[in-house]
Design a protein around this motif. Structure first.
Motif, short mmCIF file in Angstrom:
data_model
loop_
_atom_site.label_atom_id
_atom_site.label_comp_id
_atom_site.label_asym_id
_atom_site.label_seq_id
_atom_site.Cartn_x
_atom_site.Cartn_y
_atom_site.Cartn_z
N ILE A 85 0.83 -1.20 0.00
CA ILE A 85 0.00 0.00 0.00
C ILE A 85 0.87 1.26 0.00
N GLU A 86 1.93 1.29 0.83
CA GLU A 86 2.78 2.47 0.92
C GLU A 86 3.41 2.81 -0.43
N GLU A 87 3.96 1.80 -1.11
CA GLU A 87 4.58 2.04 -2.42
C GLU A 87 3.55 2.53 -3.44
N ALA A 88 2.37 1.93 -3.42
CA ALA A 88 1.32 2.32 -4.38
C ALA A 88 0.85 3.74 -4.11
N VAL A 89 0.63 4.10 -2.86
CA VAL A 89 0.20 5.46 -2.51
C VAL A 89 1.27 6.46 -2.90
N SER A 90 2.52 6.15 -2.62
CA SER A 90 3.63 7.03 -2.99
C SER A 90 3.66 7.25 -4.50
N HIS A 91 3.48 6.18 -5.26
CA HIS A 91 3.47 6.26 -6.73
C HIS A 91 2.34 7.17 -7.19
N LEU A 92 1.14 6.99 -6.66
CA LEU A 92 0.00 7.82 -7.05
C LEU A 92 0.26 9.29 -6.71
N GLN A 93 0.77 9.54 -5.52
CA GLN A 93 1.01 10.91 -5.10
C GLN A 93 2.09 11.59 -5.94
N LYS A 94 3.09 10.84 -6.39
CA LYS A 94 4.12 11.39 -7.28
C LYS A 94 3.52 11.82 -8.62
N HIS A 95 2.38 11.22 -8.98
CA HIS A 95 1.69 11.58 -10.22
C HIS A 95 0.56 12.58 -9.96
N GLY A 96 0.52 13.16 -8.76
CA GLY A 96 -0.47 14.17 -8.44
C GLY A 96 -1.85 13.63 -8.13
N ILE A 97 -1.95 12.33 -7.85
CA ILE A 97 -3.24 11.71 -7.53
C ILE A 97 -3.42 11.73 -6.01
#
Length: 128
Positions: A85-97
């Protein structure tokens, strides 16, 4: 009847290019096929989710809005499995999601988080 699996989920988007970018570049789904259907003024984009599932992304000239909140009748959300979950959330947030806070399923004890696609479709990441 002998249903063996879910074949695909169909999504109608309001901005084809924005949704195509979101599902391919942000979520990383692979394009299986892209077709422009001139008679319908509509794109149909088949996307591979893992090795088993497909999403059909459709565009139409002026699709009507669908009520999503609060808890409207119909499809509640679409959930994807992730290993972290942490990696996925970080990925989304890096894309402005933007995402909701990470929560714990009170029945299974598994962690999950909600976010939205460009049209506000509620999506969930569920940790395996």
């Amino acid at each position: 009847m002998n249903i063996t699996a879910v074949h695909h989920v169909a999504i109608i988007c309001s901005n084809y290019e924005a949704s195509k970018k979101f599902y391919t570049e942000v979520l990383g789904f692979q394009i299986l096929r892209e077709v422009y259907r001139e008679e319908r003024e509509s794109y149909k984009l088949d996307l591979c989710v893992g090795n088993t599932y497909q999403i059909e992304l459709f565009s139409f000239p002026t699709p009507p809005k669908r009520i999503s909140f609060p808890e409207a009748t119909g499809l509640r959300h679409l959930a994807f499995s992730v290993s972290s979950i942490e990696e996925a959330v970080s990925h989304l947030q890096k894309h402005g999601i933007q995402t909701g806070s990470i929560r714990i399923d009170e029945i299974t004890g598994k962690r999950f988080v909600f976010f939205q696609d460009p049209d506000g479709l509620p999506l969930e990441l569920y940790e395996k």
